[in-house]
Design an enzyme around this catalytic site. Structure first.
Site, PDB file in Angstrom:
ATOM      1  N   ASP A  80       1.261  -1.191  -0.190  1.00 35.22           N
ATOM      2  CA  ASP A  80      -0.031   0.112  -0.249  1.00 35.22           C
ATOM      3  C   ASP A  80       1.017   0.957   0.120  1.00 35.22           C
ATOM      4  O   ASP A  80       1.717   1.522   0.876  1.00 35.22           O
ATOM      5  CB  ASP A  80      -0.700  -0.179   1.589  1.00 35.22           C
ATOM      6  CG  ASP A  80      -2.016   1.295   1.355  1.00 35.22           C
ATOM      7  OD1 ASP A  80      -2.758   1.599   0.298  1.00 35.22           O
ATOM      8  OD2 ASP A  80      -2.651   1.384   2.559  1.00 35.22           O
ATOM      9  N   HIS A  81       0.718   2.412  -0.537  1.00 34.93           N
ATOM     10  CA  HIS A  81       1.620   3.365  -1.231  1.00 34.93           C
ATOM     11  C   HIS A  81       3.144   3.687  -1.199  1.00 34.93           C
ATOM     12  O   HIS A  81       3.351   3.676  -0.186  1.00 34.93           O
ATOM     13  CB  HIS A  81       0.706   4.272   0.524  1.00 34.93           C
ATOM     14  CG  HIS A  81      -0.536   5.235  -0.202  1.00 34.93           C
ATOM     15  ND1 HIS A  81      -0.973   5.991  -0.887  1.00 34.93           N
ATOM     16  CD2 HIS A  81      -1.837   3.981   0.190  1.00 34.93           C
ATOM     17  CE1 HIS A  81      -1.859   5.964  -0.684  1.00 34.93           C
ATOM     18  NE2 HIS A  81      -2.697   5.645  -0.119  1.00 34.93           N
ATOM     19  N   ASP A 102       2.541   5.085  -5.774  1.00 39.75           N
ATOM     20  CA  ASP A 102       2.425   6.570  -5.731  1.00 39.75           C
ATOM     21  C   ASP A 102       3.102   7.748  -5.806  1.00 39.75           C
ATOM     22  O   ASP A 102       3.704   8.420  -4.715  1.00 39.75           O
ATOM     23  CB  ASP A 102       1.701   6.899  -3.921  1.00 39.75           C
ATOM     24  CG  ASP A 102       1.157   7.684  -3.369  1.00 39.75           C
ATOM     25  OD1 ASP A 102       0.314   8.174  -4.822  1.00 39.75           O
ATOM     26  OD2 ASP A 102       0.465   8.279  -2.663  1.00 39.75           O
ATOM     27  N   GLY A 179      -7.051   8.491   7.640  1.00 39.18           N
ATOM     28  CA  GLY A 179      -7.353   9.065   9.235  1.00 39.18           C
ATOM     29  C   GLY A 179      -8.516   9.007   9.755  1.00 39.18           C
ATOM     30  O   GLY A 179      -9.775   8.583   8.588  1.00 39.18           O
ATOM     31  N   SER A 211     -12.177   5.524   6.011  1.00 44.39           N
ATOM     32  CA  SER A 211     -12.483   5.238   6.793  1.00 44.39           C
ATOM     33  C   SER A 211     -13.341   6.927   7.414  1.00 44.39           C
ATOM     34  O   SER A 211     -12.735   8.151   7.329  1.00 44.39           O
ATOM     35  CB  SER A 211     -11.638   5.637   8.123  1.00 44.39           C
ATOM     36  OG  SER A 211     -10.637   4.471   8.198  1.00 44.39           O
ATOM     37  N   ASN A 230      -9.906   0.702   0.452  1.00 42.79           N
ATOM     38  CA  ASN A 230      -8.943   0.831   1.315  1.00 42.79           C
ATOM     39  C   ASN A 230      -9.255   1.354   3.090  1.00 42.79           C
ATOM     40  O   ASN A 230     -10.280   1.730   3.172  1.00 42.79           O
ATOM     41  CB  ASN A 230      -7.365   2.020   1.397  1.00 42.79           C
ATOM     42  CG  ASN A 230      -6.337   0.979   0.073  1.00 42.79           C
ATOM     43  OD1 ASN A 230      -7.536  -0.009  -0.508  1.00 42.79           O
ATOM     44  ND2 ASN A 230      -6.190   1.213   0.474  1.00 42.79           N
TER      45      ASN A 230
END
Length: 287
Positions: A80-81, A102, A179, A211, A230
């Site tokens: 991821d990233h 990324d 976040g 999120s 994600n």
């Protein structure tokens, strides 16, 4: 059932559902994610950020791959990233079946250049590639970095980028942030932009920083063509909030007594996300 991202998301794209990518940085979190996905017969992506990989080290990836091979559900192991070419190479050498490069902070041309370089080394060894256009915001100071300013993905840029790089899936910026959002901040997705991009490209689209976004918006984004979402902060917050409660008992010290309640608190969130993404009982499409 270990798979790469291209094959995993091709099915999601065809049948209009989204596969959750849960960021995993401990054996306890891995245990909960895998158990719940097996229970719900839900395809899953195990995502590990370079910072998480530094913490858990390469040996942890071998454990993840072993769990994937044992699983009755499709599992992709995804970097991821990744922001550096060296991070991507490490992931490929570790056995990841998918990597993200990324380059969203770069100019369009520089992002294309580094993404093409990654595709050239990843595709020959059957590792799929995700890239990102536009910028994902940041909602707090913990976990993955984000941008102070959200720059929405342009439709024409997405078409050009995919054509020139041959990536397998694209993370788009439509108003999310990494976040947990403060209580006074209301996230809102640009669903019209999502529709425009989906109509113009054929590869699966990815949503980062999901999120804290309202459930109805996330559900709509899935129906409009997002195939990977994600999730990191939501599951970790549930796990460690419960952990804090359990550890109020000063006498408790054995992991087998501390973690089961924490895992179950996290699993409730995982079940909710799987249902929200319409990912439950989708194993049948992979047989």
């Amino acid at each position: 059932m270990l798979m790469n991202m291209k094959d995993l998301l091709a099915v999601a794209n065809e049948h209009n559902f989204a596969v959750p990518a849960f960021n995993v940085s401990s054996n306890m979190i891995l245990k909960g994610v895998m158990h719940t996905c097996e229970e719900m017969q839900a395809p899953v992506i195990i995502a590990i950020h370079p910072d998480e990989l530094e913490f858990v080290e390469d040996s942890f990836v071998k454990a993840v791959i072993e769990e994937a091979h044992k699983a009755t559900v499709p599992v992709c192991v995804h970097l991821d990233h990744g922001s550096k070419f060296e991070q991507v190479l490490r992931a490929i050498q570790d056995g990841f079946t998918s990597v993200m490069i990324d380059g969203a902070h770069l100019s369009l041309e520089d992002n294309i250049a580094i993404t093409k370089k990654v595709v050239e080394v990843a595709h020959p060894v059957n590792v799929s590639v995700e890239a990102e256009l536009g910028t994902i915001g940041t909602a707090d100071d913990y976990g993955e970095a984000g941008s102070k300013e959200i720059i929405y993905t342009e439709v024409d840029d997405a078409v050009k980028f995919i054509k020139e790089t041959d990536i397998d899936c694209l993370a788009i910026a439509i108003g999310t942030a990494h976040g947990l959002y403060p209580k006074d901040k209301k996230p809102e997705l640009a669903l019209d932009r999502l529709q425009e991009i989906k109509a113009a490209v054929s590869i699966p689209l990815v949503l980062h920083g999901g999120s804290g976004n309202p459930d109805d918006e996330i559900a709509k984004s899935v129906k409009l063509g997002v195939n990977k979402i994600n999730i990191s902060s939501d599951i970790k917050d549930a796990f460690y909030q419960e952990c804090r409660k359990v550890l109020q008992d000063q006498a408790i010290r054995e992991p087998m007594f501390i973690y089961p309640k924490c895992i179950e608190a996290m699993n409730e969130v995982i079940r909710h996300k799987i249902n929200l993404f319409d990912d439950a009982d989708k194993v049948k499409f992979y047989k």
